[in-house]
Write an enzyme that holds these catalytic residues in place. Structure first.
Site, short mmCIF file in Angstrom:
data_model
loop_
_atom_site.label_atom_id
_atom_site.label_comp_id
_atom_site.label_asym_id
_atom_site.label_seq_id
_atom_site.Cartn_x
_atom_site.Cartn_y
_atom_site.Cartn_z
N ASP A 480 0.83 -1.21 0.00
CA ASP A 480 0.00 0.00 0.00
C ASP A 480 0.87 1.26 0.00
O ASP A 480 2.07 1.21 0.30
CB ASP A 480 -0.90 -0.03 1.25
CG ASP A 480 -2.22 0.68 1.04
OD1 ASP A 480 -2.31 1.52 0.12
OD2 ASP A 480 -3.16 0.41 1.81
N ASP A 550 -10.80 1.89 -3.21
CA ASP A 550 -11.37 1.60 -1.89
C ASP A 550 -12.89 1.62 -1.95
O ASP A 550 -13.55 1.27 -0.98
CB ASP A 550 -10.87 2.63 -0.86
CG ASP A 550 -9.53 2.22 -0.26
OD1 ASP A 550 -9.16 1.04 -0.39
OD2 ASP A 550 -8.85 3.09 0.32
C1 GLA Z 1 -5.73 1.90 2.24
C2 GLA Z 1 -6.14 0.71 1.40
C3 GLA Z 1 -7.17 -0.08 2.13
C4 GLA Z 1 -6.61 -0.54 3.46
C5 GLA Z 1 -6.15 0.66 4.27
C6 GLA Z 1 -5.41 0.21 5.52
O1 GLA Z 1 -6.75 2.81 2.34
O2 GLA Z 1 -6.60 1.11 0.15
O3 GLA Z 1 -7.59 -1.19 1.38
O4 GLA Z 1 -5.55 -1.43 3.23
O5 GLA Z 1 -5.28 1.48 3.52
O6 GLA Z 1 -4.97 1.27 6.26
#
Ligand code: GLA
Length: 730
Positions: A480, A550
């Site tokens: 990420d 997301d």
């Molecule tokens: C980002 C990712 C999510 C999750 C969060 C965790 O927003 O896109 O899927 O992994 O971080 O903090």
């Protein structure tokens, strides 16, 4: 596929399966563009050069015998700044004297089979040298002592041209590269639309189509990553071009940092497109003997509309950008705990989710954020990659043993490029982050960005992540990156190199990704940046899939996945079924619709499977089974977009057809109920003479019937109704 040089005319001709690209060396060694588009024969195209001039205001180079050779009014191949072409330039150097008037002249060229790697950068590749041909044209700025190699490669079976530029300092003093775009194409007309993909967090790659305008339009990022906001992929097409008809040009940059794509229509109604590293906040010192390589731009031409272009990109990305074990095998169907638990998971909860998932056919549990140090919210601990055994009892080993006993695999979340201000790592090395001495450090999700332009920082992260990956049986990493760059400076570089940091950072990310993915070849790496904030061809070289967004609301995903599909295949788009009401949009959505939409990607779940109803569990089981069955068609097949959710406010639809046309998978979603609505649709890409059987009803249709008459899906379909309809060749 061939590249030829005509010695008499001094022309280069690049032919792909159905397209041609022509250049010419003209007076004084000026390299000029002649044509790019549908395949043409070997005619001399020099007659097309316009001799329009304005003697006072379109200066001409002294090598020209007359004033009609003005660089400003004729198409150029790689236009430079400050020497007579006033349009957007692709290349500019600041010489030791401080001036940036740049001029490149043809020196020599080479045509060879195969395709070279780009130093430190992701790019398309071939496995067999015979499958590609490359042309390298050496240009030179005599005054600056700069040699510039323009590279063009074609790959057998595709209508694509891959381009990049290399700059060499062959002199005795350093100079600065101010810009080195990866490609430039001049068109004789202005009758084009531009299609681009803008967005924000949770709404990536929204598609917009507009006619090009006189003057300059720019699609760009200066956030340090390709970004949620714009994507390094644009399309130029005829005003009349549709999904199936018309001339379409795609420009995709294999790069994950600051990019710029500019389109200029000049006063003579000619259009210029350039794409490459964003010159804003960029300046690269090149010392004698050093070389700089620009990222690769992938240009695709299609005379079969936007869909024809997309299908080319899909195959190129799947077969010539994505690498590693997971390029060709089915990726595991996973359950990710993020939206099920956020930071508040316990060992028991994870075990309960895994216990519920295993009998449903789910193959992997991904433990998302919050498993390390003291991270129980987003304010702390990133960078301290040490398992929090208070939270995860028995550590990763116990969890992976548990999963092994269920015949499941373990995946793990990391954010390797980031450090929390509240972390042992930051306390120990406050100067390891990008920063400008004496300036406040901006805060993004309570973190800073590690200075990956520094080798020792990269080495530290490599070791820390590797240690965890070696500590248990881990099969997947979600990489990420939840922040855009600010105060982009590096303590390790002198003043006159601070503007290199944006690009050096990206090179550091690529180097780290290369080391980790090659050290752990059996691990599937998924990219992520707050969803799809770094969703580009550069990343796909390391990560064969990326968390698309997301936002998992099925309606929003229709747009996000549809927009993404213009440039990128289903294989790279991770798509999960999440809870209803949706955590981002708060919209209620049937379980079936969530599953149907997520099936067009790298499939998984992102909700608490231990608390869903028995009926929903049965649906999960069926969705998982269906995904396994349809996987090959969706992931390796040809994609046809049928109904566009950006322009149709009632429903949307898309289709995948297996390479051998033996199966078609149609997905449709009703996005707004219409009283007495009628739903019928024509399929595409089938074998017209074959007979196809619809799986559920058993009804048979001829391919040409399905494509020309279509099928009737019924009336009065309620809002959020969706289905996946499968046709098998009999
Ligand atoms: C980002 C990712 C999510 C999750 C969060 C965790 O927003 O896109 O899927 O992994 O971080 O903090």
């Amino acid at each position: 596929m061939q590249i030829t040089y005509n010695e008499n005319r001094k022309t280069f001709k690049i032919d792909t399966e159905n397209s041609s690209y022509v250049m010419i060396v003209r007076k004084g060694g000026h390299l000029q563009h002649m044509y790019y588009g549908a395949y043409v024969g070997d005619d001399d195209l020099e007659y097309m050069f316009s001799d329009v001039i304005n003697e006072s205001f379109t200066p001409w180079p002294p090598c020209a015998e007359d004033s009609h050779f003005a660089l400003d009014t004729q198409p150029q191949e790689y236009p430079c700044n400050g020497t007579g072409d006033y349009r957007i330039s692709a290349f500019s150097l600041e010489m030791p004297c401080g001036n940036s008037a740049t001029s490149l002249k043809y020196v020599s060229h080479e045509i060879f089979s195969g395709k070279k790697k780009l130093s430190g950068l992701p790019a398309t590749y071939v496995e067999d040298e015979a499958d590609a041909v490359t042309l390298e044209i050496k240009m030179r700025d005599e005054l600056a002592c700069a040699d510039v190699i323009l590279s063009y490669s074609v790959i057998k079976g595709y209508d694509a041209i891959m381009r990049h530029t290399r700059v060499l300092n062959s002199g005795k003093a350093p100079f600065f590269i101010e810009k080195a775009y990866s490609c430039c194409v001049d068109f004789n007309e202005k009758d084009y639309d531009i299609i681009h993909f803008y967005g924000t967090w949770a709404a990536e790659r929204q598609m917009e189509r507009k006619p090009v305008i006189q003057g300059i339009s720019e699609i760009a990022s200066k956030r340090g990553s390709s970004s949620h906001n714009h994507n390094p992929f644009i399309v130029l097409c005829d005003h009349m071009a549709t999904e199936d008809f018309g001339s379409v040009y795609g420009f995709a940059l294999c790069y994950s940092g600051n990019f710029s794509a500019k389109v200029e229509v000049d006063t003579f109604d000619q259009t210029r497109v350039i794409m490459g590293i964003n010159p804003e906040d960029f300046k690269w010192k090149l010392s004698p003997g050093e070389e700089f390589t620009s990222p690769e731009a992938i240009m695709v031409y299609s005379s079969n509309g936007i869909g024809g272009m997309s299908r080319q990109y899909h195959k190129i990305i799947r077969k010539h950008i994505c690498r590693g074990k997971y390029r060709d095998i089915r990726r595991p169907i996973l359950i990710n705990n993020w939206e099920a638990t956020y930071f508040e998971f316990t060992t028991e909860k994870l075990y309960a989710i895994a216990d519920a998932a295993a009998p449903l056919g789910i193959e992997m549990l991904v433990l998302d954020d919050g498993w390390f140090a003291t991270r129980n919210d987003d304010k702390t601990s990133i960078g301290d990659w040490i398992v929090n055994e208070n939270k995860l009892q028995g550590g990763l080993k116990a969890l992976s043993d548990k999963l092994t006993s269920l015949n499941m695999k373990l995946g793990l979340w990391f954010e390797p490029e980031i450090v929390s201000f509240d972390s042992d790592l930051y306390r120990a090395h406050p100067d390891w982050v990008l920063h400008v001495e004496g300036r406040d450090r901006s805060i993004g999700r309570y973190t800073a960005v590690l200075d990956l332009s520094r080798k020792e920082v990269e080495d530290y992260v490599f070791e820390a992540v590797s240690k965890i990956l070696r500590s248990a049986d881990i099969s997947y990493v979600k990489w990420d990156f939840n922040r855009n760059l600010t105060e982009v400076g590096s303590k390790a570089l002198p003043c006159d190199q601070q503007k290199e940091v944006f690009h050096r950072y990206v090179l550091g990310v690529y180097s780290l990704a290369e080391r980790l993915t090659s050290t752990f070849p059996d691990i599937l790496f998924e990219g992520c940046s707050g969803g799809g904030g770094r969703f580009d061809c550069g990343m796909f070289y390391y990560f064969p899939q990326i968390w698309t967004s997301d936002d998992t609301d099925a309606f929003e995903r229709c747009k996000i996945q549809y927009g993404s599909s213009v440039g990128y295949p289903a294989s790279v788009m991770s798509a999960h079924v999440s809870a209803s009401p949706n955590h981002q949009t708060f919209r209620e959505m049937p379980f079936k619709t969530r599953g149907d939409v997520a099936t067009s990607g790298a499939f998984g779940y992102e909700l608490d499977l231990s608390i869903i109803s028995e009926e929903e569990k049965e649906m999960v089981k069926a969705q998982v089974e269906r995904y396994k069955e349809l996987y090959d068609t969706i992931v390796n097949g040809d994609n046809y977009r049928l109904i566009d959710p950006f322009t149709n406010n009632r429903w949307c639809a898309w289709e995948y057809v297996s390479e051998d046309k033996s199966q078609a998978v149609l997905t449709y979603v009703v996005t707004r109920f219409k009283v007495k609505g009628r739903y019928h649709i024509k399929l595409k890409g089938l074998d017209p003479d074959a007979t196809y059987r619809e799986k559920v009803s058993g009804r048979c249709y001829k391919g040409n019937t399905l494509m020309n008459v279509g099928i009737n899906l019924g009336n009065d379909l309620h809002e959020a109704h969706s289905d996946i309809v499968v046709f098998d060749k009999v």
